[in-house]
Scaffold this active site. Sequence first.
Site, PDB file in Angstrom:
ATOM      1  N   ASP A 279       1.183   4.019  -3.005  1.00  0.00           N
ATOM      2  CA  ASP A 279       0.818   5.410  -2.781  1.00  0.00           C
ATOM      3  C   ASP A 279       1.979   6.356  -3.096  1.00  0.00           C
ATOM      4  OD1 ASP A 279      -1.442   4.203  -1.885  1.00  0.00           O
ATOM      5  OD2 ASP A 279      -1.181   4.704   0.229  1.00  0.00           O
TER       6      ASP A 279
ATOM      7  N   GLU B  84       0.843  -1.203   0.000  1.00  0.00           N
ATOM      8  CA  GLU B  84       0.000   0.000   0.000  1.00  0.00           C
ATOM      9  C   GLU B  84       0.880   1.255   0.000  1.00  0.00           C
ATOM     10  OE1 GLU B  84      -3.718   0.475   0.238  1.00  0.00           O
ATOM     11  OE2 GLU B  84      -2.716   2.224  -0.583  1.00  0.00           O
TER      12      GLU B  84
ATOM     13  N   SER C 153      -7.470   2.455  -3.471  1.00  0.00           N
ATOM     14  CA  SER C 153      -6.143   2.809  -2.966  1.00  0.00           C
ATOM     15  C   SER C 153      -5.255   3.353  -4.053  1.00  0.00           C
ATOM     16  CB  SER C 153      -5.444   1.557  -2.445  1.00  0.00           C
ATOM     17  OG  SER C 153      -5.726   1.357  -1.119  1.00  0.00           O
TER      18      SER C 153
END
Length: 626
Positions: free
Chosen positions: A321, A317, A535
């Site tokens: 990002d 994640e 996400s």
Amino acid sequence: MRSSFYAAGFLLAFGQAVMAAPTVMNCAHKLKHSIDEPRGWIKFAPAPASHKITLRVALPQPRISELEQHLLQVSDPDHPRYGNYLSKAEVDVLSAPHPESIKLVKEWFAGHGLSHSDIDHTSAQDWATVTVPIRTAEKMLKTRYHIWKHAETGELVVRTTRYSLPELLHDHIALVQPTTIFSRWSELKSSMFYENNGQVEKSLASSANRFYSLDDLQDDGDNEDDEERIIAPHSDCTRTVTIDCLMRLYNAAGYRPNPRIDNSIGVTGFLENYANIEDMKTMFQHLHPAAARSAKFDFVSVNKGENHQQRHLAGAEANLDIQYALGMVHPIKKAVFYSTGGRPPFNASRNTVRNTNEPYLEWVNHVLTEEKPPLVITTSYGEDEQTVPREYAELVCRKFMQLTARGVTLVFSSGDGGVGDGKRGQNHKCYSNDGKDTYKFLPLFPSGCPYVTSVGATYSIPEVAASFSGGGFSEYFTRPAYQEKTVSNYLKTLPEGLYKGLYNPAGRATPDISAQGRFFQIHHRGRWGSIGGTSASAPAVAAIFALLNDALLSKGKGPLGFINPFLYSKGFEALNDVVYGSNPGCGTEGFNATVGWDPVTGLGTPDFRKLKNLLESTNYKAPAVV
Ligand SMILES: *[C@@H]1O[C@H](CO)[C@@H](O)[C@H](O)[C@H]1NC(C)=O
Ligand SMILES: *[C@@H]1O[C@H](CO)[C@@H](O)[C@H](O)[C@H]1NC(C)=O
């Protein structure tokens, strides 16, 4: 004689009144809050008297609605104050408690042996934090703490079902936690999943082997399976999404931010998810060579959040990002990665039980202390709104408002479960947790806080709603004025009575905007992988916002700040409307993407140059001193 007798009597009565004047320490305790025994939790053992607990005390903020009024003006593109965001000092003043509240709470702390140096407080002094042994907390709150065990997960927390406060403090303290909040932060989840040859895989556990190595890429595989693994920097965003194709798709190709402009972007990390610098560099070497040598981010630790750079500890994640948020805005002056510590241990023993932490609160309180927080901050975590106690959600949301009032844009992913669990079938998990087991959709927090910009997902060209794209209606937050007209128009188009009782038609609706959310190519733990989820969409939208800030700041205008009122009143014209697809869940077909706003893709996906032109032609004020 008589008169002096009376005088003496009067003096006596007066003297008694002075003696009996209640103080924080001698007035009676009165119940502040109590709950029924929480469902799913077992009272395990009394909390050890010497166990340390960190109490967070929220003080009422009498001027907070004034702050909200300012925010509504400076974020309204038709208002003369548009873009004129408030300074930190101004926000702190309007967020501060009454001085009397601060004084009385201090007296209470002092009465329990806590000195000035034992007390931490937020920059507006609206939260005070002290760490005390359970025995002290029990005296302060006239309660008994227990260790509670979650029946399913074995998770242990220290909580009580009721607490009291000296009567004199009731008007000066909004709440004290951890006391009666049994929220399970373990449900805080990142909204991403791994994809394998286009198959959506919701499994986070077996992640590592879903990644393929650089060597695999050099295979000139000519079978179809391999074809998807080839990372083509110039892909067209249909089956492989890269920085380059996003920049072209969202009409930002060729725009180069000015590294001297005071612009910034932030990425939050939770759940021990670490952004790896080597992975980022390798990703850039292949997909954005211009950024490979110089792109960097500052690391900020919140609540003892760590920064592990060993590659096997990298979080997918965090890597996703940072690689997209940074890659798309290179060479921005400043990028920040926040690593926020705190989540409950799953299998702690009786002796090692820790407090459950409230990661968003810790994080936002930290950012509010910063003189110059990043102008756009993206977060790809969320959880079912109903698992977050309402009062807590409201307090955190208000904190987000304080940040947006300073010109910060907060971007959150809208979740990956469509209207709930993402399932069409009958085996849905969509029930209320209030003991009534009411069948209903599951809105997410913080996506449903009206002060954040909620981002849904699309895929393919032309863009279609991704079926997992989280969307719906908050049960905690009523619909803000900025989306009232748009959303109520949408609701009128729904078939009569459809989903009645499953959602709150008066609630804040999500998402606000969307972006591609499948097949993002990332480098993770030394290998390539393909990632999907809102996400992925959130950092992409955050990056476009940061580029818009670059354009605005370079023209001497203020930052975007709280962008939702602009998006709903004007900005939608500069977005690509997404009209195909739906977001099934909870045993239903979910909502449809339609012309205009819908609870699947919001108002649509960004068109950078159109948004830039629109913003540049609005009557923007000079930047505030953030
Ligand atoms: C949980 O328990 C397992 C087995 O006893 C142990 O190996 C592991 O380290 C524990 N994890 C934590 C976070 O305590
Ligand atoms: C979505 O579209 C289908 C097909 O047109 C329709 O049957 C269904 O009622 C629509 N659902 C919603 C929530 O609008």
